[in-house]
Scaffold this motif. Structure first.
Motif, PDB file in Angstrom:
ATOM      1  N   ILE A 234       1.060  -1.166  -0.158  1.00  0.00           N
ATOM      2  CA  ILE A 234       0.195   0.016  -0.041  1.00  0.00           C
ATOM      3  C   ILE A 234       0.837   1.294   0.044  1.00  0.00           C
ATOM      4  CG2 ILE A 234      -1.666   1.257   1.616  1.00  0.00           C
ATOM      5  CD1 ILE A 234      -2.810  -1.281   2.112  1.00  0.00           C
ATOM      6  N   SER A 235       1.984   1.338   0.847  1.00  0.00           N
ATOM      7  CA  SER A 235       2.816   2.371   0.710  1.00  0.00           C
ATOM      8  C   SER A 235       3.467   2.622  -0.696  1.00  0.00           C
ATOM      9  CB  SER A 235       3.925   2.482   1.922  1.00  0.00           C
ATOM     10  OG  SER A 235       4.823   1.425   1.719  1.00  0.00           O
ATOM     11  N   ALA A 236       3.992   1.439  -1.188  1.00  0.00           N
ATOM     12  CA  ALA A 236       4.419   1.758  -2.648  1.00  0.00           C
ATOM     13  C   ALA A 236       3.477   2.302  -3.534  1.00  0.00           C
ATOM     14  CB  ALA A 236       5.008   0.226  -2.948  1.00  0.00           C
ATOM     15  N   VAL A 237       2.204   1.702  -3.606  1.00  0.00           N
ATOM     16  CA  VAL A 237       1.264   2.471  -4.391  1.00  0.00           C
ATOM     17  C   VAL A 237       0.933   3.914  -3.896  1.00  0.00           C
ATOM     18  CG1 VAL A 237      -1.216   2.173  -5.070  1.00  0.00           C
ATOM     19  CG2 VAL A 237       0.136   0.269  -4.910  1.00  0.00           C
ATOM     20  N   LEU A 238       0.825   4.151  -2.921  1.00  0.00           N
ATOM     21  CA  LEU A 238       0.570   5.568  -2.553  1.00  0.00           C
ATOM     22  C   LEU A 238       1.830   6.698  -2.988  1.00  0.00           C
ATOM     23  CD1 LEU A 238      -1.085   5.217   0.980  1.00  0.00           C
ATOM     24  CD2 LEU A 238      -2.089   5.732  -1.265  1.00  0.00           C
ATOM     25  N   LEU A 239       3.082   5.920  -2.745  1.00  0.00           N
ATOM     26  CA  LEU A 239       4.203   6.767  -3.220  1.00  0.00           C
ATOM     27  C   LEU A 239       4.093   6.911  -4.738  1.00  0.00           C
ATOM     28  CD1 LEU A 239       6.902   7.963  -2.511  1.00  0.00           C
ATOM     29  CD2 LEU A 239       7.990   5.643  -2.781  1.00  0.00           C
ATOM     30  N   ILE A 240       3.858   5.814  -5.584  1.00  0.00           N
ATOM     31  CA  ILE A 240       3.812   6.110  -6.825  1.00  0.00           C
ATOM     32  C   ILE A 240       2.670   7.170  -7.267  1.00  0.00           C
ATOM     33  CG2 ILE A 240       3.103   4.864  -9.060  1.00  0.00           C
ATOM     34  CD1 ILE A 240       4.747   2.312  -7.869  1.00  0.00           C
ATOM     35  N   ALA A 241       1.630   6.744  -6.648  1.00  0.00           N
ATOM     36  CA  ALA A 241       0.578   7.823  -6.935  1.00  0.00           C
ATOM     37  C   ALA A 241       0.876   9.436  -6.629  1.00  0.00           C
ATOM     38  CB  ALA A 241      -0.780   7.598  -6.168  1.00  0.00           C
ATOM     39  N   ALA A 242       1.469   9.491  -5.346  1.00  0.00           N
ATOM     40  CA  ALA A 242       1.746  10.933  -4.914  1.00  0.00           C
ATOM     41  C   ALA A 242       2.797  11.574  -6.066  1.00  0.00           C
ATOM     42  CB  ALA A 242       2.340  10.744  -3.559  1.00  0.00           C
ATOM     43  N   SER A 243       3.625  10.690  -6.500  1.00  0.00           N
ATOM     44  CA  SER A 243       4.810  11.020  -7.368  1.00  0.00           C
ATOM     45  C   SER A 243       4.125  11.486  -8.825  1.00  0.00           C
ATOM     46  CB  SER A 243       5.760   9.972  -7.808  1.00  0.00           C
ATOM     47  OG  SER A 243       6.521   9.636  -6.610  1.00  0.00           O
ATOM     48  N   GLY A 244       3.424  10.709  -9.207  1.00  0.00           N
ATOM     49  CA  GLY A 244       2.207  10.951 -10.332  1.00  0.00           C
ATOM     50  C   GLY A 244       1.608  12.131 -10.381  1.00  0.00           C
ATOM     51  N   ILE A 245       0.978  12.382  -9.152  1.00  0.00           N
ATOM     52  CA  ILE A 245       0.240  13.737  -9.039  1.00  0.00           C
ATOM     53  C   ILE A 245       1.160  14.785  -8.817  1.00  0.00           C
ATOM     54  CG2 ILE A 245      -1.074  15.166  -7.159  1.00  0.00           C
ATOM     55  CD1 ILE A 245      -2.351  12.163  -6.495  1.00  0.00           C
ATOM     56  N   GLY A 246       2.321  14.859  -8.232  1.00  0.00           N
ATOM     57  CA  GLY A 246       3.303  15.822  -8.282  1.00  0.00           C
ATOM     58  C   GLY A 246       4.105  16.228  -9.598  1.00  0.00           C
ATOM     59  N   LEU A 247       4.159  15.123 -10.256  1.00  0.00           N
ATOM     60  CA  LEU A 247       4.749  15.400 -11.631  1.00  0.00           C
ATOM     61  C   LEU A 247       3.817  16.336 -12.425  1.00  0.00           C
ATOM     62  CD1 LEU A 247       6.609  12.271 -12.382  1.00  0.00           C
ATOM     63  CD2 LEU A 247       7.645  14.623 -12.077  1.00  0.00           C
ATOM     64  N   ALA A 248       2.457  15.759 -12.376  1.00  0.00           N
ATOM     65  CA  ALA A 248       1.581  16.552 -13.034  1.00  0.00           C
ATOM     66  C   ALA A 248       1.382  18.030 -12.624  1.00  0.00           C
ATOM     67  CB  ALA A 248       0.028  15.761 -13.005  1.00  0.00           C
ATOM     68  N   VAL A 249       1.535  18.208 -11.432  1.00  0.00           N
ATOM     69  CA  VAL A 249       1.343  19.659 -11.001  1.00  0.00           C
ATOM     70  C   VAL A 249       2.612  20.332 -11.343  1.00  0.00           C
ATOM     71  CG1 VAL A 249       1.422  20.846  -8.820  1.00  0.00           C
ATOM     72  CG2 VAL A 249      -0.100  18.915  -8.884  1.00  0.00           C
ATOM     73  N   ILE A 250       3.732  19.863 -11.275  1.00  0.00           N
ATOM     74  CA  ILE A 250       4.890  20.470 -11.780  1.00  0.00           C
ATOM     75  C   ILE A 250       4.987  20.892 -13.311  1.00  0.00           C
ATOM     76  CG2 ILE A 250       7.581  20.068 -12.371  1.00  0.00           C
ATOM     77  CD1 ILE A 250       7.646  18.631  -9.612  1.00  0.00           C
ATOM     78  N   GLU A 251       4.107  19.980 -14.111  1.00  0.00           N
ATOM     79  CA  GLU A 251       4.291  20.169 -15.480  1.00  0.00           C
ATOM     80  C   GLU A 251       3.266  21.225 -15.922  1.00  0.00           C
ATOM     81  OE1 GLU A 251       2.890  17.579 -19.566  1.00  0.00           O
ATOM     82  OE2 GLU A 251       3.029  16.571 -17.592  1.00  0.00           O
ATOM     83  N   THR A 252       2.067  21.215 -15.178  1.00  0.00           N
ATOM     84  CA  THR A 252       1.214  22.397 -15.285  1.00  0.00           C
ATOM     85  C   THR A 252       1.786  23.774 -14.985  1.00  0.00           C
ATOM     86  OG1 THR A 252      -0.772  20.800 -14.595  1.00  0.00           O
ATOM     87  CG2 THR A 252      -1.295  23.184 -14.494  1.00  0.00           C
ATOM     88  N   ILE A 253       2.486  23.790 -13.807  1.00  0.00           N
ATOM     89  CA  ILE A 253       3.154  25.035 -13.661  1.00  0.00           C
ATOM     90  C   ILE A 253       4.111  25.762 -14.537  1.00  0.00           C
ATOM     91  CG2 ILE A 253       4.691  26.205 -11.828  1.00  0.00           C
ATOM     92  CD1 ILE A 253       3.537  24.408  -9.683  1.00  0.00           C
ATOM     93  N   GLU A 254       4.944  24.465 -15.061  1.00  0.00           N
ATOM     94  CA  GLU A 254       5.935  25.068 -16.237  1.00  0.00           C
ATOM     95  C   GLU A 254       5.077  25.331 -17.368  1.00  0.00           C
ATOM     96  OE1 GLU A 254       8.411  21.454 -16.715  1.00  0.00           O
ATOM     97  OE2 GLU A 254       9.584  22.108 -14.893  1.00  0.00           O
ATOM     98  N   LYS A 255       4.068  24.591 -17.864  1.00  0.00           N
ATOM     99  CA  LYS A 255       3.528  25.056 -19.159  1.00  0.00           C
ATOM    100  C   LYS A 255       2.829  26.478 -18.821  1.00  0.00           C
ATOM    101  CE  LYS A 255       2.055  20.922 -20.990  1.00  0.00           C
ATOM    102  NZ  LYS A 255       1.065  19.890 -21.414  1.00  0.00           N
ATOM    103  N   ALA A 256       2.204  26.815 -17.566  1.00  0.00           N
ATOM    104  CA  ALA A 256       1.648  28.125 -17.312  1.00  0.00           C
ATOM    105  C   ALA A 256       2.863  29.293 -17.485  1.00  0.00           C
ATOM    106  CB  ALA A 256       1.121  28.202 -16.041  1.00  0.00           C
ATOM    107  N   GLY A 257       3.752  28.934 -16.860  1.00  0.00           N
ATOM    108  CA  GLY A 257       5.068  29.736 -16.919  1.00  0.00           C
ATOM    109  C   GLY A 257       5.718  29.883 -18.431  1.00  0.00           C
ATOM    110  N   GLU A 258       5.422  29.147 -19.345  1.00  0.00           N
ATOM    111  CA  GLU A 258       5.874  29.217 -20.700  1.00  0.00           C
ATOM    112  C   GLU A 258       5.104  30.379 -21.647  1.00  0.00           C
ATOM    113  OE1 GLU A 258       6.031  25.468 -22.710  1.00  0.00           O
ATOM    114  OE2 GLU A 258       7.821  25.108 -21.210  1.00  0.00           O
ATOM    115  N   ARG A 259       3.847  30.967 -21.082  1.00  0.00           N
ATOM    116  CA  ARG A 259       3.135  31.514 -21.871  1.00  0.00           C
ATOM    117  C   ARG A 259       3.284  32.844 -21.846  1.00  0.00           C
ATOM    118  NH1 ARG A 259      -2.801  28.612 -20.566  1.00  0.00           N
ATOM    119  NH2 ARG A 259      -2.000  26.621 -21.700  1.00  0.00           N
TER     120      ARG A 259
END
Length: 75
Positions: free
Chosen positions: A50-75
């Motif tokens: 369960i901890s491994a699945v939660l870690l992978i999910a949190a990493s995916g969410i974090g990467l999605a947030v970072i990608e969204t912030i980077e895309k917003a900064g490019e405009r």
């Protein structure tokens, strides 16, 4: 704190059991709890998975947030 410990009174210790320390219940009576080794191993395995699945999910969410912030900064 004991996770899913099974309370048994006047039960001898059988092979494969782990005897925990005695505690008192709300009435002040001594209670001894036992847990089988196989059950403890299963709980630890489930917690690890369960901890491994939660870690992978949190990493995916974090990467999605970072990608969204980077895309917003490019405009």
């Amino acid at each position: 704190m004991q996770l899913l410990a099974v309370s048994q009174r006047n039960s001898p210790i059988r092979g494969g059991e782990i005897k925990s320390t005695s505690s008192t219940n709300f009435k002040g009576e001594a209670m001894t709890t036992y847990i089988f080794f196989g059950e403890a191993l299963r709980m630890l395995t489930n917690a690890y998975l369960i901890s491994a699945v939660l870690l992978i999910a949190a990493s995916g969410i974090g990467l999605a947030v970072i990608e969204t912030i980077e895309k917003a900064g490019e405009r």
